[in-house]
Design a protein around this motif. Sequence first.
Motif, PDB file in Angstrom:
ATOM      1  N   ILE A  52       0.817  -1.218   0.000  1.00 46.99           N
ATOM      2  CA  ILE A  52       0.000   0.000   0.000  1.00 46.99           C
ATOM      3  C   ILE A  52       0.851   1.268   0.000  1.00 46.99           C
ATOM      4  O   ILE A  52       0.325   2.345   0.210  1.00 46.99           O
ATOM      5  CB  ILE A  52      -1.028  -0.006   1.166  1.00 46.99           C
ATOM      6  CG1 ILE A  52      -0.366  -0.341   2.504  1.00 46.99           C
ATOM      7  CG2 ILE A  52      -2.174  -0.959   0.860  1.00 46.99           C
ATOM      8  CD1 ILE A  52      -1.333  -0.334   3.704  1.00 46.99           C
ATOM      9  N   ASN A  53       2.132   1.107  -0.220  1.00 49.56           N
ATOM     10  CA  ASN A  53       2.974   2.301  -0.431  1.00 49.56           C
ATOM     11  C   ASN A  53       3.804   2.088  -1.698  1.00 49.56           C
ATOM     12  O   ASN A  53       4.684   1.222  -1.733  1.00 49.56           O
ATOM     13  CB  ASN A  53       3.868   2.576   0.774  1.00 49.56           C
ATOM     14  CG  ASN A  53       4.654   3.866   0.570  1.00 49.56           C
ATOM     15  OD1 ASN A  53       5.744   3.863   0.026  1.00 49.56           O
ATOM     16  ND2 ASN A  53       4.069   4.990   0.962  1.00 49.56           N
TER      17      ASN A  53
ATOM     18  N   THR B 281       5.999   4.023  -3.159  1.00 46.94           N
ATOM     19  CA  THR B 281       7.405   4.420  -3.068  1.00 46.94           C
ATOM     20  C   THR B 281       8.252   3.248  -2.558  1.00 46.94           C
ATOM     21  O   THR B 281       9.297   2.924  -3.121  1.00 46.94           O
ATOM     22  CB  THR B 281       7.552   5.631  -2.124  1.00 46.94           C
ATOM     23  OG1 THR B 281       6.742   6.683  -2.628  1.00 46.94           O
ATOM     24  CG2 THR B 281       8.979   6.091  -2.008  1.00 46.94           C
TER      25      THR B 281
ATOM     26  N   ASP C  60       3.046   6.472   6.086  1.00 48.72           N
ATOM     27  CA  ASP C  60       1.969   6.554   5.083  1.00 48.72           C
ATOM     28  C   ASP C  60       1.187   5.237   5.046  1.00 48.72           C
ATOM     29  O   ASP C  60      -0.052   5.225   5.058  1.00 48.72           O
ATOM     30  CB  ASP C  60       2.589   6.870   3.714  1.00 48.72           C
ATOM     31  CG  ASP C  60       1.572   6.825   2.588  1.00 48.72           C
ATOM     32  OD1 ASP C  60       0.755   7.758   2.505  1.00 48.72           O
ATOM     33  OD2 ASP C  60       1.579   5.861   1.809  1.00 48.72           O
TER      34      ASP C  60
ATOM     35  N   LYS D  85      -2.910   4.210   5.949  1.00 46.99           N
ATOM     36  CA  LYS D  85      -3.776   3.433   5.041  1.00 46.99           C
ATOM     37  C   LYS D  85      -4.246   2.145   5.715  1.00 46.99           C
ATOM     38  O   LYS D  85      -5.404   1.736   5.553  1.00 46.99           O
ATOM     39  CB  LYS D  85      -3.020   3.126   3.746  1.00 46.99           C
ATOM     40  CG  LYS D  85      -2.700   4.365   2.921  1.00 46.99           C
ATOM     41  CD  LYS D  85      -1.682   4.056   1.830  1.00 46.99           C
ATOM     42  CE  LYS D  85      -1.374   5.286   0.979  1.00 46.99           C
ATOM     43  NZ  LYS D  85      -0.217   5.093   0.084  1.00 46.99           N
TER      44      LYS D  85
ATOM     45  N   GLY E 193      -1.315   2.791  -7.396  1.00 43.20           N
ATOM     46  CA  GLY E 193      -1.608   3.255  -6.042  1.00 43.20           C
ATOM     47  C   GLY E 193      -1.422   4.750  -5.858  1.00 43.20           C
ATOM     48  O   GLY E 193      -1.645   5.273  -4.774  1.00 43.20           O
ATOM     49  N   ALA E 194      -1.008   5.439  -6.897  1.00 41.27           N
ATOM     50  CA  ALA E 194      -0.771   6.880  -6.780  1.00 41.27           C
ATOM     51  C   ALA E 194      -0.854   7.505  -8.162  1.00 41.27           C
ATOM     52  O   ALA E 194      -1.043   6.814  -9.164  1.00 41.27           O
ATOM     53  CB  ALA E 194       0.605   7.128  -6.161  1.00 41.27           C
TER      54      ALA E 194
HETATM   55  N1  HSE Z   1       3.590   8.383  -1.291  1.00 39.10           N
HETATM   56  C1  HSE Z   1       2.453   7.546  -1.507  1.00 39.10           C
HETATM   57  C2  HSE Z   1       2.966   6.220  -2.050  1.00 39.10           C
HETATM   58  C3  HSE Z   1       1.490   8.225  -2.483  1.00 39.10           C
HETATM   59  O1  HSE Z   1       4.141   6.121  -2.398  1.00 39.10           O
HETATM   60  O2  HSE Z   1       2.199   5.256  -2.089  1.00 39.10           O
HETATM   61  C4  HSE Z   1       0.150   7.536  -2.595  1.00 39.10           C
HETATM   62  O3  HSE Z   1      -0.563   7.536  -1.395  1.00 39.10           O
END
Ligand code: HSE
Length: 434
Positions: A158-159, A161, A201, A205, A300-301
Amino acid sequence: MTSVRLGFIGLGTVGCGTLTILRDNAALLAQRTGCHITVSVAAVRDLSRPRTCDTQGIRLVDDPIAVATAQDVDVVVELMGGTGLAVEVVRAAINAGKHVITANKALLAEHGNALLSLAETKGVMVAFEASVAGGIPIIKALKEGLSGNQINWVAGIINGTCNYMLTEMAKPGKDFAPVLKEAQRLGYAEAEPSFDIDGIDASHKLAILASVAFGVPLSRQGMLIEGITMVTAADIAWADNLGYKIKSLGIARRRASGIELRVQSALVPKSKLLANVDDVMNAVMVNGNAVGTTLYSGAGAGGMPTGSAVVADIVDVCIAMRSGQVTRPALGVPMNALAALPILPSSQIQTAYYLRLDVTDAPGVLAKISAELANEGISIEEMRQQPDSEKSAATLVLLTNVVEESAFMRALAKIAALTDLRSPVAWLRVEHLS
Ligand code: HSE
Ligand code: NAP
């Protein structure tokens, strides 16, 4: 046709993506909702900044509260981010009797219970599909598609990055620092990248996912939150050798005594679909007692994927406004019916473990290590050994069975104290996702 007037707060990546979709798909959205959707006003911080979307016909202001309370706004779309001003803005909008749509996971994780309770009292909707996993409709899947199930567990990448960084670090010669720089350059990382790499982050979530999955209040209290900074290229290579990939996961698991909530880097068998979701993509696995295991994956982004989720919420709010009924509680169950399931302490986590040990290459060393594990009822499921005869050393890599974390930690402390160790023990959890 019912007229629905939107007020945007934020016209950055997600705001502009959302506006573009509303313009491009206007006819389709009118057909689906039976509503004429317009944007009356948008707040931005810098009125002189050029926008990447068409703002023609939209009043631009620099005061978010003015949007939240504007006479010509029925629905406030909060896409500014943060937990300071954003909470004031959303509260003002709800108090003014306006529905709210937000992509702001930090706001929900920290202030969600109070804001959603207020919204219920005021009879307005707060929708937040875009807050988790960008364009993947995971909130709807849990709240609607899987509403006939008791959810047993949710596990997700769920991230984006972190997933991008771990994918890159599996390539030869790619180290943590330059890979993080590249993630920032590509616009994946949050303004403060520690939010991504330290798991914050993902923890926001996960709090939202757990709340919708299990019908519990939004909370990160007691959640185990670990980032990816402890993952090394050596561990990625050893995991590969053993048939695993290292992924940064958010896991929420219902147990008889409570809920496990953890954000962690873990080994995942390559045979699992989740292990093969790479780069900046997200994916969430959900296990329900009727449906079994299901998987949802996608972007996801990014402005357009995240905007897709925001527009889905706009469609829901429009349909509710046309029918005059708020269809579903924000978290799937009314706020006063949320269950008070305890979050289990990390000592009670049940999982398997990976250990990498650099030891003196001498008879009896492996016996001492396996004895410490055995003393805690931990068995070795798999082992690899790589001797380095020049240094009279060896690397031992072990995978254990599933045990309680407290037992593993006791064994780890004893192993770490052995004089045969040449460097600190590297260890990670192993998730079989079953
Ligand atoms: N920085 C967040 C990620 C952006 O890398 O998932 C999306 O929520
Ligand atoms: P962004 O590009 O930084 O955009 C933020 C917008 O809010 C900008 O237009 C900014 O104005 C405006 N803004 C900020 N502070 C303001 C203030 N005090 N007054 C008025 N306007 C203000 O952010 P983003 O990436 O779109 O993210 C927005 C939200 O979506 C965040 O909660 C984020 O966590 C969430 N989200 C983002 C993604 C993603 O892929 N980016 C995915 C999922 C969820 P200026 O343009 O004038 O500076």
